[in-house]
Design a protein around this motif. Sequence first.
Motif, PDB file in Angstrom:
ATOM      1  N   LEU A 151     -10.177  35.522  14.612  1.00 36.55           N
ATOM      2  CA  LEU A 151     -10.467  34.095  14.814  1.00 36.55           C
ATOM      3  C   LEU A 151      -9.240  33.191  14.915  1.00 36.55           C
ATOM      4  O   LEU A 151      -9.200  32.286  15.744  1.00 36.55           O
ATOM      5  N   SER A 152      -8.256  33.407  14.042  1.00 35.26           N
ATOM      6  CA  SER A 152      -7.193  32.408  13.869  1.00 35.26           C
ATOM      7  C   SER A 152      -6.452  32.081  15.158  1.00 35.26           C
ATOM      8  O   SER A 152      -6.371  30.919  15.578  1.00 35.26           O
ATOM      9  N   ALA A 153      -5.894  33.085  15.816  1.00 40.63           N
ATOM     10  CA  ALA A 153      -5.082  32.827  17.010  1.00 40.63           C
ATOM     11  C   ALA A 153      -5.941  32.342  18.174  1.00 40.63           C
ATOM     12  O   ALA A 153      -5.568  31.406  18.880  1.00 40.63           O
ATOM     13  N   LYS A 154      -7.104  32.978  18.363  1.00 41.74           N
ATOM     14  CA  LYS A 154      -7.948  32.640  19.507  1.00 41.74           C
ATOM     15  C   LYS A 154      -8.469  31.203  19.443  1.00 41.74           C
ATOM     16  O   LYS A 154      -8.671  30.557  20.467  1.00 41.74           O
ATOM     17  N   LEU A 155      -8.676  30.705  18.234  1.00 36.56           N
ATOM     18  CA  LEU A 155      -9.187  29.339  18.084  1.00 36.56           C
ATOM     19  C   LEU A 155      -8.073  28.318  17.900  1.00 36.56           C
ATOM     20  O   LEU A 155      -8.334  27.132  17.726  1.00 36.56           O
ATOM     21  N   GLY A 156      -6.820  28.779  17.924  1.00 33.20           N
ATOM     22  CA  GLY A 156      -5.685  27.867  17.862  1.00 33.20           C
ATOM     23  C   GLY A 156      -5.264  27.472  16.471  1.00 33.20           C
ATOM     24  O   GLY A 156      -4.587  26.452  16.294  1.00 33.20           O
ATOM     25  N   GLU A 289     -22.171  39.735  13.072  1.00 30.09           N
ATOM     26  CA  GLU A 289     -23.002  38.638  12.568  1.00 30.09           C
ATOM     27  C   GLU A 289     -22.127  37.531  11.986  1.00 30.09           C
ATOM     28  O   GLU A 289     -22.392  36.331  12.181  1.00 30.09           O
ATOM     29  N   ALA A 290     -21.063  37.922  11.265  1.00 29.18           N
ATOM     30  CA  ALA A 290     -20.166  36.931  10.683  1.00 29.18           C
ATOM     31  C   ALA A 290     -19.494  36.103  11.775  1.00 29.18           C
ATOM     32  O   ALA A 290     -19.363  34.871  11.638  1.00 29.18           O
ATOM     33  N   LEU A 291     -19.061  36.746  12.842  1.00 31.81           N
ATOM     34  CA  LEU A 291     -18.398  36.013  13.930  1.00 31.81           C
ATOM     35  C   LEU A 291     -19.345  35.031  14.595  1.00 31.81           C
ATOM     36  O   LEU A 291     -18.988  33.869  14.825  1.00 31.81           O
ATOM     37  N   LYS A 292     -20.560  35.463  14.893  1.00 32.32           N
ATOM     38  CA  LYS A 292     -21.510  34.580  15.581  1.00 32.32           C
ATOM     39  C   LYS A 292     -21.889  33.381  14.717  1.00 32.32           C
ATOM     40  O   LYS A 292     -21.861  32.237  15.175  1.00 32.32           O
ATOM     41  N   GLN A 293     -22.238  33.665  13.449  1.00 26.56           N
ATOM     42  CA  GLN A 293     -22.682  32.569  12.589  1.00 26.56           C
ATOM     43  C   GLN A 293     -21.543  31.632  12.216  1.00 26.56           C
ATOM     44  O   GLN A 293     -21.741  30.418  12.085  1.00 26.56           O
ATOM     45  N   THR A 294     -20.344  32.193  12.039  1.00 29.78           N
ATOM     46  CA  THR A 294     -19.190  31.345  11.751  1.00 29.78           C
ATOM     47  C   THR A 294     -18.889  30.435  12.931  1.00 29.78           C
ATOM     48  O   THR A 294     -18.615  29.232  12.760  1.00 29.78           O
ATOM     49  N   PHE A 295     -18.931  30.979  14.133  1.00 31.15           N
ATOM     50  CA  PHE A 295     -18.648  30.166  15.322  1.00 31.15           C
ATOM     51  C   PHE A 295     -19.679  29.042  15.454  1.00 31.15           C
ATOM     52  O   PHE A 295     -19.321  27.889  15.757  1.00 31.15           O
ATOM     53  N   ALA A 296     -20.942  29.352  15.208  1.00 34.24           N
ATOM     54  CA  ALA A 296     -21.983  28.318  15.272  1.00 34.24           C
ATOM     55  C   ALA A 296     -21.733  27.247  14.213  1.00 34.24           C
ATOM     56  O   ALA A 296     -21.906  26.039  14.466  1.00 34.24           O
ATOM     57  N   GLY A 297     -21.297  27.671  13.005  1.00 33.75           N
ATOM     58  CA  GLY A 297     -20.995  26.705  11.955  1.00 33.75           C
ATOM     59  C   GLY A 297     -19.813  25.825  12.312  1.00 33.75           C
ATOM     60  O   GLY A 297     -19.801  24.622  12.017  1.00 33.75           O
ATOM     61  N   LEU A 298     -18.804  26.405  12.959  1.00 30.75           N
ATOM     62  CA  LEU A 298     -17.645  25.633  13.395  1.00 30.75           C
ATOM     63  C   LEU A 298     -18.045  24.562  14.408  1.00 30.75           C
ATOM     64  O   LEU A 298     -17.500  23.449  14.394  1.00 30.75           O
TER      65      LEU A 298
END
Length: 554
Positions: A151-156, A289-298
């Motif tokens: 997540l960190s690098a891809k999302l800046g 599941e963690a990636l999808k739900q975290t992205f939706a929360g972001l």
Amino acid sequence: MPAEKHTYIQIHPADNVLVALTNLSAGTPINFGGHTFTLHTPVEAKHKFTIAALEPEAPIHMYGVLVGKACEHIPQGTALTVNNIKHASDDFKLGSRKTNWVVPAAADAYRDKTFMGFHRADGSVGTANYWLVIPLVFCENRNINVLKEALSAKLGFAKPRGYESEVDNLVEMYRSGKTAADILQADLQLSPEAQTTKKLFENIDGIKFLNHDMGCGGTRTDSDSLCGLLAGYITHPNVAGATVLSLGCQHAQAGILQTEIQKRDPNFSKPLVMLEQQKIGTESKLLHEALKQTFAGLMEANQQQRQPAPLSKLCIGLECGGSDGFSGISANPALGYLSDILVGLGGNVILAEFPELCGVEQEMSDRCADEAEALKFMDLMRTYNARAEADGSGFYANPSPGNIRDGLITDAIKSAGAAKKGGTSPVTDVLDYPEKVTKPGLNLLCTPGSDVESTTAEVASGANVVLFTTGLGTPTGNPIAPVIKIATNTAVFNKMPDILDLNCGTIIEGEETIAQSATRMLDYVIEVASGLKQPKAVILGQDDFIPWKRGVSL
């Protein structure tokens, strides 16, 4: 007007020692109390020396309290050392309430000032907007690290350092036949940082990953405290939402965490992702599941924007680390003055590090607003010290080698200066770790003196900014709350400008009063709280996070 510059001072009229503000040689004449004597020994800056000769067991007072006793005959004008004095402090008991105080006049200039913060549903206001990814147990640390890499690098949100190119240079030198001596003599310049990826979510300050080594295998008390600490971070005003990974079989159960969240925020409504690996199955399913739900929360958290808030919404953690002999006469009193201003405005301050309140228990308990809180404070102090002594290391063992080298040679000397961070206002509440601040004013929080454990706890209790004084220099930071580092002396400020933000050495040098330093500091706090400035710890990504195991940690 700036304060007058001196070469030595008496901190309190009842003190029988003076503090050297500069290096003083043997034979230096000392004019004090209408009399003149000469120094029997050299005295380094920050260290103390006797006003009159002391016999064995004679009490030594600083800041108006007992801080030690003589171990031997100490001639007049002699430097105090670990060899000629020992730790001592007065006993304490329930006394009368001493809660009268005067709000500093400087508070009037701040009554209508605001900062730009993130308003939460529970009425609190954040100075930042972070998403958390947390393991309930150390077994999930690897999965947390995988999410961080993804997540960190891809999302800046990654912080490139530029050191990779230095390693490239070293590799090339090796391949070209350079010797180890050549490499050690090479002048490697840090390359400019690589271009960071633009943040995808502009209103989110970052994703923070809080790895730890707890949650199972220890005592149930420790795992329950961990859940309370993590709940403090999840419900914190600087946090927009969180992802929590659980294995499933550990002591720190998801249900305990949910209960702790409800204690702190009964109407909790932030996005919260809770995933249990033993229920979901494979690691791949868990992480997808963690990636999808975290992205939706972001996406939801990114809707938050800064809005004006009164300064009463600030909750400042008061911290010190790498303290020196100037801490108690420059930066710490300046923090105390700032604390009184903020309390006068209806804000919160947290004074922690209970081993560093040894010797000032009577004053702090007398300042408690009611007897119940005074008794709670005294009980916490006695219980904590007794546990430490049972393990052969009471509060007396708190000063570090660095503290001692720079003038803090007993715990009581260190404590008397550390307590100055709390100003003069009444104590409105006494909290045991990891309780949350609920009352405006000065709060006492039971934590170790250990910098990172204490800062971690203050933030869990609600501090949305931490003011951290240091005489020796420390990079300490926190994942979600800006930690502002304040130097007690100009030498360390000039030596370590990459990790220190403000300098209170100006007080020692007579260039600034304590009040002037405090208001300068508060102006900086407002800019940091508004997102206009970033402290060095934030810039460096100094995300220190250590939960306290309730065994002995000083």
